[in-house]
Design a protein around this motif. Sequence first.
Motif, short mmCIF file in Angstrom:
data_model
loop_
_atom_site.label_atom_id
_atom_site.label_comp_id
_atom_site.label_asym_id
_atom_site.label_seq_id
_atom_site.Cartn_x
_atom_site.Cartn_y
_atom_site.Cartn_z
N GLN A 1 35.75 -2.79 15.50
CA GLN A 1 36.34 -3.00 14.18
C GLN A 1 36.40 -1.69 13.41
O GLN A 1 35.49 -0.87 13.51
N ARG B 1 26.97 -7.14 14.53
CA ARG B 1 27.65 -5.84 14.45
C ARG B 1 26.70 -4.80 14.99
O ARG B 1 25.51 -4.82 14.64
N ASP C 1 31.73 -5.53 17.34
CA ASP C 1 31.47 -6.93 17.00
C ASP C 1 31.15 -7.68 18.29
O ASP C 1 31.82 -7.47 19.30
N VAL D 1 40.57 -5.34 14.32
CA VAL D 1 39.69 -5.26 15.48
C VAL D 1 40.52 -5.09 16.75
O VAL D 1 41.54 -5.77 16.93
N GLY E 1 34.55 -6.75 20.23
CA GLY E 1 35.67 -5.95 19.72
C GLY E 1 35.16 -4.73 19.01
O GLY E 1 33.95 -4.60 18.73
N THR F 1 33.27 2.32 11.89
CA THR F 1 33.58 1.54 13.10
C THR F 1 32.30 0.90 13.62
O THR F 1 31.21 1.45 13.46
N ARG G 1 40.83 -8.99 9.84
CA ARG G 1 39.84 -8.14 10.47
C ARG G 1 40.61 -7.22 11.41
O ARG G 1 41.32 -7.71 12.31
#
Length: 356
Positions: free
Chosen positions: A103, A122, A169, A80, A101, A166, A78
């Motif tokens: 991602q 997300r 998370d 991130v 984070g 993008t 991932r």
Amino acid sequence: MSKPATSALDKKPARSPERDAFYQRLLRSNATPLWEVLSELVPALPKPRCVPHLWAYDEMRPLLLESGELITAQEAERRVLILENPGMAGSSHITPSLYAGLQLVLPGESAATHRHAPAALRFVIESQGGYTAVDGERTTMYPGDFIVTPSMTYHDHGNPGEGPVTWMDVLDLHLVNFLDAGFAEHHPQETQPLTRRDGDASARYGANMFPVDYKSGRRATPVFSYPYTRSREILEHMHKNSPLDACHGIKMRFVNPATGGPPLPAIATFIQLLPRGFKGAAHRFSDSTIFCAVEGAGHTRIGDTTLRWKQHDIFMAPSWMPVSHESTGDAVLFSASDRPLQQFLGIWREQAPLPA
Ligand code: GTQ
């Protein structure tokens, strides 16, 4: 006359050479005196290590794209950038309980299918055709969509479109790790087989009807995606048809339609409209909160700090600090916190508005 309620737990007994020598001997027996640590163990008020902080998307986006040149989504598993609270540096915390984070999935990339005990959400920032697949169903991501990955559901991400995808998370992984209950594994296939069509969960569970024999097997929402087109429409409707809350403007909480409770067992999510020129009253909550500006601009006062935000910026407010929001143009804030967990424990507190 009785003492003020906060006095007893805050005072510390005096030290002396005899006492210190005794404490040293205690350590050899793996014991330690409560009275030396009582005020830390049982604080009279929350003492957050977290500090109010803002991550400007203008600053983070180039760094995220730079990471895209250094490592592939495949190699990273991932890709991130963790948003780390400066008050808890080195610990991957944005709040005491939550991880967050940013991602990145570049065009043509995918992130392998895996599952884990922590639940994830997300919040989509940029996407022209990116997707997350959860439990055999792909959900196309659009900016402002809120998507969940319940505990132990297989998930993979991909970007067959153009332009970078993008999102923010948020995972409850610190809670899971605190309990030493972390498990994770790969799916045998890099991209999980699709067993249901895009939109299936939303048709089955997201339309005020459930299949007649539906039995909820888990705590998390069976609806994977809460599209922004719908939440934005609702905010607008509410704004036209109901009074503004003095603290929150128009604020809605996302629900698990099977329970009326939060979409994930430990994480609550909200979306709020701060109409042009809104000057919100100060309030406070015992749940430290992560905010993402979906639209517009404004500033939020948190204790003595003023954070100026605009679209796509992420910021956090620690537990029990006075918070007040102001918007310049119409603004929308998404937010997430561990409120359901605190409510489950019966410890959640709010003061909204704060008494003058
Ligand atoms: O997308 O599955 O930010 O497993 C951290 C751990 C994202 C993910 C993160 C993860 C994921």
